[in-house]
Scaffold this motif. Structure first.
Motif, PDB file in Angstrom:
ATOM      1  N   SER A   1      36.786  16.905  55.811  1.00  0.00           N
ATOM      2  CA  SER A   1      37.583  18.027  56.304  1.00  0.00           C
ATOM      3  C   SER A   1      37.831  19.100  55.258  1.00  0.00           C
ATOM      4  O   SER A   1      38.723  19.922  55.405  1.00  0.00           O
ATOM      5  CB  SER A   1      38.909  17.560  56.938  1.00  0.00           C
ATOM      6  OG  SER A   1      39.850  17.183  55.961  1.00  0.00           O
TER       7      SER A   1
ATOM      8  N   GLY B   1      35.040  22.754  56.621  1.00  0.00           N
ATOM      9  CA  GLY B   1      35.258  23.470  57.871  1.00  0.00           C
ATOM     10  C   GLY B   1      34.007  23.780  58.669  1.00  0.00           C
ATOM     11  O   GLY B   1      34.089  24.427  59.716  1.00  0.00           O
TER      12      GLY B   1
ATOM     13  N   CYS C   1      32.355  21.997  60.579  1.00  0.00           N
ATOM     14  CA  CYS C   1      32.364  21.297  61.867  1.00  0.00           C
ATOM     15  C   CYS C   1      33.461  21.783  62.807  1.00  0.00           C
ATOM     16  O   CYS C   1      33.733  21.142  63.822  1.00  0.00           O
ATOM     17  CB  CYS C   1      32.525  19.801  61.623  1.00  0.00           C
ATOM     18  SG  CYS C   1      34.140  19.369  60.921  1.00  0.00           S
ATOM     19  N   THR C   2      34.071  22.917  62.519  1.00  0.00           N
ATOM     20  CA  THR C   2      35.207  23.394  63.313  1.00  0.00           C
ATOM     21  C   THR C   2      34.803  23.679  64.755  1.00  0.00           C
ATOM     22  O   THR C   2      33.794  24.323  65.015  1.00  0.00           O
ATOM     23  CB  THR C   2      35.812  24.662  62.671  1.00  0.00           C
ATOM     24  OG1 THR C   2      36.228  24.350  61.345  1.00  0.00           O
ATOM     25  CG2 THR C   2      37.005  25.160  63.469  1.00  0.00           C
TER      26      THR C   2
ATOM     27  N   SER D   1      41.584  25.511  66.942  1.00  0.00           N
ATOM     28  CA  SER D   1      40.536  25.041  66.043  1.00  0.00           C
ATOM     29  C   SER D   1      40.958  23.756  65.339  1.00  0.00           C
ATOM     30  O   SER D   1      42.111  23.592  64.933  1.00  0.00           O
ATOM     31  CB  SER D   1      40.174  26.126  65.019  1.00  0.00           C
ATOM     32  OG  SER D   1      41.273  26.437  64.200  1.00  0.00           O
TER      33      SER D   1
ATOM     34  N   LYS E   1      38.967  20.598  62.715  1.00  0.00           N
ATOM     35  CA  LYS E   1      37.782  20.133  62.005  1.00  0.00           C
ATOM     36  C   LYS E   1      37.373  18.821  62.670  1.00  0.00           C
ATOM     37  O   LYS E   1      38.086  17.825  62.587  1.00  0.00           O
ATOM     38  CB  LYS E   1      38.079  19.979  60.522  1.00  0.00           C
ATOM     39  CG  LYS E   1      38.376  21.332  59.893  1.00  0.00           C
ATOM     40  CD  LYS E   1      38.778  21.205  58.454  1.00  0.00           C
ATOM     41  CE  LYS E   1      39.086  22.591  57.897  1.00  0.00           C
ATOM     42  NZ  LYS E   1      39.553  22.528  56.516  1.00  0.00           N
TER      43      LYS E   1
ATOM     44  N   GLY F   1      31.379  27.058  62.044  1.00  0.00           N
ATOM     45  CA  GLY F   1      32.780  26.775  61.755  1.00  0.00           C
ATOM     46  C   GLY F   1      33.571  28.030  61.447  1.00  0.00           C
ATOM     47  O   GLY F   1      34.729  28.165  61.854  1.00  0.00           O
TER      48      GLY F   1
ATOM     49  N   GLN G   1      36.777  29.228  63.657  1.00  0.00           N
ATOM     50  CA  GLN G   1      38.073  29.447  63.010  1.00  0.00           C
ATOM     51  C   GLN G   1      38.503  30.900  63.154  1.00  0.00           C
ATOM     52  O   GLN G   1      39.684  31.189  63.348  1.00  0.00           O
ATOM     53  CB  GLN G   1      38.018  29.049  61.533  1.00  0.00           C
ATOM     54  CG  GLN G   1      39.337  29.203  60.804  1.00  0.00           C
ATOM     55  CD  GLN G   1      40.449  28.348  61.393  1.00  0.00           C
ATOM     56  OE1 GLN G   1      40.217  27.251  61.896  1.00  0.00           O
ATOM     57  NE2 GLN G   1      41.676  28.849  61.331  1.00  0.00           N
TER      58      GLN G   1
ATOM     59  N   ASN H   1      37.780  27.035  55.379  1.00  0.00           N
ATOM     60  CA  ASN H   1      36.354  27.064  55.673  1.00  0.00           C
ATOM     61  C   ASN H   1      35.629  27.613  54.445  1.00  0.00           C
ATOM     62  O   ASN H   1      35.941  28.703  53.979  1.00  0.00           O
ATOM     63  CB  ASN H   1      36.062  27.952  56.886  1.00  0.00           C
ATOM     64  CG  ASN H   1      36.597  27.338  58.151  1.00  0.00           C
ATOM     65  OD1 ASN H   1      37.802  27.267  58.361  1.00  0.00           O
ATOM     66  ND2 ASN H   1      35.714  26.874  58.996  1.00  0.00           N
TER      67      ASN H   1
END
Length: 176
Positions: free
Chosen positions: A42, A45, A47-48, A55, A57, A104, A108, A131
């Motif tokens: 995490s 970011g 994989c957000t 949003s 992660k 991501g 975000q 991120n």
């Protein structure tokens, strides 16, 4: 454990191991490979995604925690062949280099703009601080987010994702 998750307007019911991360479930079961696996801690970011309009992660959320929820991925943003305003702004402002962090960052950014529809440069940098981009100096990313803020019409954030998802579900069920 059996879960049902709506991803980009499509419902998926699967048996998952309780330890399965949402990012792996999205990629391996739902085929949403635009949600990338970055650090699995995490920190980056990459994989957000949006979980019920906010949003998260997805490497820090278990798939079982998303049971009954709506997930929007980078693949679910475009509507009727048109890029989401943030996607378009990233493209037009050259806000990427290798592109690994881009999904991501975009997800975000949409959440940031839902909370602050007209952020200044510092607010954008603060809103994206979780991120990481290892290629750029963030200048074009900040420019893209601010450009998207000026281009977006009211309702183009997570609420529009939910409404589009609801419409897709009704259409898929023969409701429209």
């Amino acid at each position: 454990m059996r879960i049902t998750v709506t991803v980009d307007g499509t419902s998926y019911t699967d048996d998952v191991e309780p330890r399965t991360l949402l990012v792996h479930h999205l990629r391996e079961r739902a085929g949403k490979v635009g949600t990338v696996v970055g650090c699995d801690t995490s920190n980056c970011g990459a994989c957000t995604v949006h979980l019920d309009g906010h949003s998260v992660k997805s490497c820090s959320v278990l798939a079982v925690q998303a049971d009954g929820c709506e997930v929007t991925t980078i693949e679910g943003l475009a509507r009727d062949g048109e890029l989401h305003p943030v996607q378009k702004a990233f493209h037009e402002n050259h806000a990427l280099q290798c592109g690994f962090c881009t999904p991501g960052m975009i997800m975000q950014s949409i959440d940031l703009l839902a909370d602050n529809p007209d952020p200044d440069e510092n607010a954008v940098r603060e809103g994206l601080e979780g991120n990481l981009c290892r290629c750029t100096g963030y200048q074009n990313i900040v420019r893209a987010v601010r450009d998207a803020a000026h281009q977006m019409r009211p309702g183009a954030g997570p609420e529009a994702e939910r409404l589009a998802s609801d419409t897709a579900s009704r259409v898929g069920a023969g409701g429209e």
